[in-house]
Design a protein around this motif. Structure first.
Motif, PDB file in Angstrom:
ATOM      1  N   PHE A 100      22.045  35.884 -10.232  1.00  0.00           N
ATOM      2  CA  PHE A 100      22.390  37.021 -10.955  1.00  0.00           C
ATOM      3  C   PHE A 100      23.186  36.590 -12.125  1.00  0.00           C
ATOM      4  O   PHE A 100      23.476  35.376 -12.304  1.00  0.00           O
ATOM      5  CB  PHE A 100      23.401  37.848  -9.895  1.00  0.00           C
ATOM      6  CG  PHE A 100      24.649  36.985  -9.616  1.00  0.00           C
ATOM      7  CD1 PHE A 100      25.973  37.167 -10.330  1.00  0.00           C
ATOM      8  CD2 PHE A 100      24.888  35.849  -8.681  1.00  0.00           C
ATOM      9  CE1 PHE A 100      26.890  36.469 -10.281  1.00  0.00           C
ATOM     10  CE2 PHE A 100      25.874  35.449  -8.354  1.00  0.00           C
ATOM     11  CZ  PHE A 100      27.012  35.404  -9.452  1.00  0.00           C
ATOM     12  N   SER A 101      23.308  37.617 -12.927  1.00  0.00           N
ATOM     13  CA  SER A 101      23.896  37.594 -14.290  1.00  0.00           C
ATOM     14  C   SER A 101      25.317  38.023 -14.341  1.00  0.00           C
ATOM     15  O   SER A 101      25.463  38.769 -13.762  1.00  0.00           O
ATOM     16  CB  SER A 101      22.801  38.007 -15.599  1.00  0.00           C
ATOM     17  OG  SER A 101      22.748  39.496 -15.086  1.00  0.00           O
ATOM     18  N   ILE A 102      25.956  37.475 -15.305  1.00  0.00           N
ATOM     19  CA  ILE A 102      27.147  38.029 -15.761  1.00  0.00           C
ATOM     20  C   ILE A 102      26.722  39.045 -16.861  1.00  0.00           C
ATOM     21  O   ILE A 102      26.970  38.414 -18.095  1.00  0.00           O
ATOM     22  CB  ILE A 102      28.113  36.769 -16.261  1.00  0.00           C
ATOM     23  CG1 ILE A 102      28.032  35.865 -15.172  1.00  0.00           C
ATOM     24  CG2 ILE A 102      29.374  37.436 -16.559  1.00  0.00           C
ATOM     25  CD1 ILE A 102      28.994  34.594 -15.673  1.00  0.00           C
ATOM     26  N   THR A 103      26.607  40.372 -16.674  1.00  0.00           N
ATOM     27  CA  THR A 103      26.243  41.126 -17.672  1.00  0.00           C
ATOM     28  C   THR A 103      26.658  42.543 -16.994  1.00  0.00           C
ATOM     29  O   THR A 103      27.093  42.669 -15.831  1.00  0.00           O
ATOM     30  CB  THR A 103      24.669  41.237 -18.033  1.00  0.00           C
ATOM     31  OG1 THR A 103      24.012  41.330 -16.476  1.00  0.00           O
ATOM     32  CG2 THR A 103      24.086  40.236 -18.764  1.00  0.00           C
ATOM     33  N   PRO A 104      26.799  43.602 -17.898  1.00  0.00           N
ATOM     34  CA  PRO A 104      27.227  44.753 -17.310  1.00  0.00           C
ATOM     35  C   PRO A 104      26.492  45.375 -16.051  1.00  0.00           C
ATOM     36  O   PRO A 104      25.292  45.012 -15.886  1.00  0.00           O
ATOM     37  CB  PRO A 104      26.887  45.812 -18.616  1.00  0.00           C
ATOM     38  CG  PRO A 104      26.933  45.043 -19.749  1.00  0.00           C
ATOM     39  CD  PRO A 104      26.601  43.639 -19.248  1.00  0.00           C
ATOM     40  N   SER A 105      27.054  45.954 -15.377  1.00  0.00           N
ATOM     41  CA  SER A 105      26.421  46.161 -13.637  1.00  0.00           C
ATOM     42  C   SER A 105      24.899  46.775 -13.937  1.00  0.00           C
ATOM     43  O   SER A 105      24.161  46.704 -13.083  1.00  0.00           O
ATOM     44  CB  SER A 105      27.273  47.061 -12.801  1.00  0.00           C
ATOM     45  OG  SER A 105      27.503  48.363 -13.292  1.00  0.00           O
ATOM     46  N   GLU A 106      24.711  47.728 -14.844  1.00  0.00           N
ATOM     47  CA  GLU A 106      23.532  48.483 -14.769  1.00  0.00           C
ATOM     48  C   GLU A 106      22.551  47.630 -15.646  1.00  0.00           C
ATOM     49  O   GLU A 106      21.445  48.009 -15.611  1.00  0.00           O
ATOM     50  CB  GLU A 106      23.583  49.848 -15.722  1.00  0.00           C
ATOM     51  CG  GLU A 106      24.297  50.136 -17.092  1.00  0.00           C
ATOM     52  CD  GLU A 106      25.782  49.809 -17.057  1.00  0.00           C
ATOM     53  OE1 GLU A 106      26.267  49.403 -18.106  1.00  0.00           O
ATOM     54  OE2 GLU A 106      26.283  50.024 -16.056  1.00  0.00           O
ATOM     55  N   GLU A 107      22.826  46.543 -16.243  1.00  0.00           N
ATOM     56  CA  GLU A 107      21.778  45.799 -16.736  1.00  0.00           C
ATOM     57  C   GLU A 107      21.810  44.132 -16.015  1.00  0.00           C
ATOM     58  O   GLU A 107      21.150  43.160 -16.617  1.00  0.00           O
ATOM     59  CB  GLU A 107      22.550  45.514 -18.051  1.00  0.00           C
ATOM     60  CG  GLU A 107      22.568  46.637 -19.006  1.00  0.00           C
ATOM     61  CD  GLU A 107      23.073  46.501 -20.110  1.00  0.00           C
ATOM     62  OE1 GLU A 107      23.290  45.381 -20.846  1.00  0.00           O
ATOM     63  OE2 GLU A 107      23.451  47.581 -21.189  1.00  0.00           O
ATOM     64  N   GLN A 108      22.393  44.074 -14.896  1.00  0.00           N
ATOM     65  CA  GLN A 108      22.494  42.684 -14.076  1.00  0.00           C
ATOM     66  C   GLN A 108      21.127  42.340 -13.392  1.00  0.00           C
ATOM     67  O   GLN A 108      20.270  43.147 -13.263  1.00  0.00           O
ATOM     68  CB  GLN A 108      23.522  42.803 -13.033  1.00  0.00           C
ATOM     69  CG  GLN A 108      24.850  42.713 -13.568  1.00  0.00           C
ATOM     70  CD  GLN A 108      25.798  42.661 -12.229  1.00  0.00           C
ATOM     71  OE1 GLN A 108      25.570  42.988 -11.092  1.00  0.00           O
ATOM     72  NE2 GLN A 108      27.267  42.476 -12.596  1.00  0.00           N
ATOM     73  N   LEU A 109      20.988  40.985 -13.755  1.00  0.00           N
ATOM     74  CA  LEU A 109      19.897  40.275 -13.039  1.00  0.00           C
ATOM     75  C   LEU A 109      20.448  40.327 -11.466  1.00  0.00           C
ATOM     76  O   LEU A 109      21.383  40.008 -11.258  1.00  0.00           O
ATOM     77  CB  LEU A 109      19.608  39.065 -13.548  1.00  0.00           C
ATOM     78  CG  LEU A 109      18.508  38.117 -12.741  1.00  0.00           C
ATOM     79  CD1 LEU A 109      17.274  38.653 -12.691  1.00  0.00           C
ATOM     80  CD2 LEU A 109      18.532  36.620 -13.299  1.00  0.00           C
ATOM     81  N   ALA A 110      19.465  40.587 -10.535  1.00  0.00           N
ATOM     82  CA  ALA A 110      19.610  40.517  -9.195  1.00  0.00           C
ATOM     83  C   ALA A 110      18.415  40.213  -8.398  1.00  0.00           C
ATOM     84  O   ALA A 110      17.804  41.049  -7.803  1.00  0.00           O
ATOM     85  CB  ALA A 110      20.508  41.697  -8.688  1.00  0.00           C
ATOM     86  N   TRP A 111      18.155  38.948  -8.557  1.00  0.00           N
ATOM     87  CA  TRP A 111      16.885  38.478  -7.987  1.00  0.00           C
ATOM     88  C   TRP A 111      17.407  37.954  -6.474  1.00  0.00           C
ATOM     89  O   TRP A 111      17.853  36.990  -6.851  1.00  0.00           O
ATOM     90  CB  TRP A 111      16.051  37.596  -8.634  1.00  0.00           C
ATOM     91  CG  TRP A 111      14.712  37.096  -8.295  1.00  0.00           C
ATOM     92  CD1 TRP A 111      14.457  36.174  -7.642  1.00  0.00           C
ATOM     93  CD2 TRP A 111      13.483  37.954  -8.618  1.00  0.00           C
ATOM     94  NE1 TRP A 111      13.129  36.059  -7.428  1.00  0.00           N
ATOM     95  CE2 TRP A 111      12.591  37.105  -8.071  1.00  0.00           C
ATOM     96  CE3 TRP A 111      13.444  39.023  -9.096  1.00  0.00           C
ATOM     97  CZ2 TRP A 111      11.254  37.637  -7.928  1.00  0.00           C
ATOM     98  CZ3 TRP A 111      11.965  39.625  -9.294  1.00  0.00           C
ATOM     99  CH2 TRP A 111      10.861  38.870  -8.414  1.00  0.00           C
ATOM    100  N   GLU A 112      16.742  38.525  -5.666  1.00  0.00           N
ATOM    101  CA  GLU A 112      17.041  37.900  -4.389  1.00  0.00           C
ATOM    102  C   GLU A 112      15.827  37.479  -3.400  1.00  0.00           C
ATOM    103  O   GLU A 112      14.938  38.219  -3.538  1.00  0.00           O
ATOM    104  CB  GLU A 112      17.862  39.264  -3.620  1.00  0.00           C
ATOM    105  CG  GLU A 112      18.449  38.720  -2.147  1.00  0.00           C
ATOM    106  CD  GLU A 112      19.241  39.989  -1.555  1.00  0.00           C
ATOM    107  OE1 GLU A 112      20.538  39.792  -1.745  1.00  0.00           O
ATOM    108  OE2 GLU A 112      18.489  40.985  -1.403  1.00  0.00           O
ATOM    109  N   VAL A 113      15.996  36.470  -2.527  1.00  0.00           N
ATOM    110  CA  VAL A 113      15.117  36.157  -1.698  1.00  0.00           C
ATOM    111  C   VAL A 113      15.827  35.996  -0.228  1.00  0.00           C
ATOM    112  O   VAL A 113      17.175  35.489  -0.373  1.00  0.00           O
ATOM    113  CB  VAL A 113      14.384  34.994  -1.956  1.00  0.00           C
ATOM    114  CG1 VAL A 113      13.607  35.259  -3.298  1.00  0.00           C
ATOM    115  CG2 VAL A 113      15.401  33.773  -2.215  1.00  0.00           C
ATOM    116  N   LYS A 114      15.418  36.318   0.859  1.00  0.00           N
ATOM    117  CA  LYS A 114      16.028  36.594   1.927  1.00  0.00           C
ATOM    118  C   LYS A 114      14.939  36.244   3.222  1.00  0.00           C
ATOM    119  O   LYS A 114      13.723  36.578   3.049  1.00  0.00           O
ATOM    120  CB  LYS A 114      16.909  37.592   2.233  1.00  0.00           C
ATOM    121  CG  LYS A 114      16.224  38.745   2.115  1.00  0.00           C
ATOM    122  CD  LYS A 114      16.808  40.264   2.048  1.00  0.00           C
ATOM    123  CE  LYS A 114      16.369  41.445   1.664  1.00  0.00           C
ATOM    124  NZ  LYS A 114      17.223  42.534   1.560  1.00  0.00           N
ATOM    125  N   CYS A 115      15.461  35.872   4.251  1.00  0.00           N
ATOM    126  CA  CYS A 115      14.632  35.859   5.315  1.00  0.00           C
ATOM    127  C   CYS A 115      15.240  36.176   6.722  1.00  0.00           C
ATOM    128  O   CYS A 115      16.595  35.997   6.710  1.00  0.00           O
ATOM    129  CB  CYS A 115      13.907  34.499   5.570  1.00  0.00           C
ATOM    130  SG  CYS A 115      15.266  33.272   6.057  1.00  0.00           S
TER     131      CYS A 115
END
Length: 157
Positions: A119-134
């Motif tokens: 995830f990135s430290i950017t404004p919430s509507e512009e954030q990177l939120a790349w997630e992998v899960k299992c």
């Protein structure tokens, strides 16, 4: 022809160009294997390919469920979201990695065994939120492999 570091200049350019083209093609092949509408495949092959033309790609990940992808460049990551026509660039120094391993504390969040997020430290509507899960222990190595690639990329000089 001038020599640089023992290589002829035109050889270095050709080698770098071949490397860049190979990585771009590997990315486009991964996108092509996703079940997406034709217009989204076309968007990747035209718009995204044009946007990253000449960039050195270190790696990529695709999310077959959402159709999104993440490209790892020299000093940044590029998030591509075809449904929104969205290409976002995030400088590497603003990206963090968190891993939650639910196997050892007995508390599974919604049945998850492990979750990892870039995830990135950017404004919430512009954030990177790349997630992998299992949700299965047998899938933990795939999550760990993603985390390993992410941390390697984040720590490159």
């Amino acid at each position: 022809m001038p020599f640089i570091g023992g290589w002829r200049f035109d050889d270095a350019v050709t080698t770098e160009s071949a490397y860049t083209s190979e990585r771009l093609q590997a990315f486009l092949d991964s996108v092509a294997s996703m079940s997406l509408e034709h217009k989204f495949h076309e968007w990747y092959n035209v718009e995204v390919a044009a946007a990253i033309d000449g960039c050195k790609i270190h790696g990529h990940e695709v999310n077959s469920d959402s159709g999104s992808s993440l490209l790892f460049l020299n000093k940044s990551a590029v998030l591509c979201v075809p449904q929104k026509g969205h290409i976002a660039h995030y400088p590497r120094h603003l990206i963090h990695c968190f891993v939650d391993d639910f196997r050892h504390n007995g508390e599974h969040d919604d049945g998850l065994v492990m979750r990892a997020e870039l995830f990135s430290i950017t404004p919430s509507e512009e954030q990177l939120a790349w997630e992998v899960k299992c949700r299965s222990e047998r899938d933990v190595p795939a999550v760990q492999s993603s985390v390993s690639r992410w941390l390697k990329w984040l720590n490159e000089e």
